[in-house]
Design a protein around this motif. Structure first.
Motif, PDB file in Angstrom:
ATOM      1  N   ARG A  68       0.850  -1.182   0.000  1.00  0.00           N
ATOM      2  CA  ARG A  68       0.000   0.000   0.000  1.00  0.00           C
ATOM      3  C   ARG A  68       0.888   1.234   0.000  1.00  0.00           C
ATOM      4  N   HIS A  69       0.485   2.227  -0.776  1.00  0.00           N
ATOM      5  CA  HIS A  69       1.233   3.481  -0.847  1.00  0.00           C
ATOM      6  C   HIS A  69       1.104   4.255   0.461  1.00  0.00           C
ATOM      7  N   ASP A  70       1.849   5.363   0.560  1.00  0.00           N
ATOM      8  CA  ASP A  70       1.739   6.243   1.716  1.00  0.00           C
ATOM      9  C   ASP A  70       0.348   6.856   1.778  1.00  0.00           C
ATOM     10  N   LYS A  71      -0.048   7.255   2.975  1.00  0.00           N
ATOM     11  CA  LYS A  71      -1.368   7.829   3.162  1.00  0.00           C
ATOM     12  C   LYS A  71      -1.446   9.223   2.554  1.00  0.00           C
ATOM     13  N   VAL A  72      -2.535   9.459   1.837  1.00  0.00           N
ATOM     14  CA  VAL A  72      -2.844  10.789   1.310  1.00  0.00           C
ATOM     15  C   VAL A  72      -3.890  11.383   2.231  1.00  0.00           C
ATOM     16  N   GLY A  88      -8.565  10.206   4.939  1.00  0.00           N
ATOM     17  CA  GLY A  88      -7.302   9.650   4.485  1.00  0.00           C
ATOM     18  C   GLY A  88      -7.545   8.519   3.506  1.00  0.00           C
ATOM     19  N   HIS A  89      -6.524   8.235   2.686  1.00  0.00           N
ATOM     20  CA  HIS A  89      -6.659   7.179   1.686  1.00  0.00           C
ATOM     21  C   HIS A  89      -5.301   6.550   1.431  1.00  0.00           C
ATOM     22  N   ARG A  90      -5.260   5.220   1.343  1.00  0.00           N
ATOM     23  CA  ARG A  90      -4.053   4.497   0.961  1.00  0.00           C
ATOM     24  C   ARG A  90      -4.393   3.600  -0.208  1.00  0.00           C
TER      25      ARG A  90
END
Length: 103
Positions: A68-72, A88-90
């Motif tokens: 999973r990418h870093d949290k936006v 937030g979104h990952r």
């Protein structure tokens, strides 16, 4: 030699040995993957461009793993209105390593 491929609605410039993170696909880690949506292949002076894809070109890759990418962080605010929203979104991804480009 490099190629431009399309996967997950995005385009990537790849060479043999590259590792890249693409949109998540259903595949086990360590399995082989063949990408047939090749837009362009370039080898030295010779360049082949598809309309939209090249029929004979394929890119082979090996699935390294998933993650999973870093949290936006999403923050909305209206000043002086006592309005604040946090979200937030990952995004999930699949990491692949390019093993072969055949034109």
């Amino acid at each position: 030699m490099y190629a431009v491929i399309k996967t997950g609605g995005k385009q990537y410039r790849v060479e043999v040995g590259n590792k890249l993170k693409i949109e998540q696909i259903v595949a086990e880690a360590g399995s082989d993957l063949v990408i047939d949506q090749v837009l362009m292949v370039s080898e030295g002076e010779n360049t082949s461009i598809g309309k939209p894809f090249l029929d004979s070109a394929k890119v082979s890759a090996t699935v390294v793993g998933h993650g999973r990418h870093d949290k936006v962080r999403i923050f909305k605010m209206r000043r002086r209105k006592h309005y604040q929203r946090h979200q937030g979104h990952r995004q999930n991804y699949t990491e692949i390593q390019i093993t072969d480009i055949s034109a």
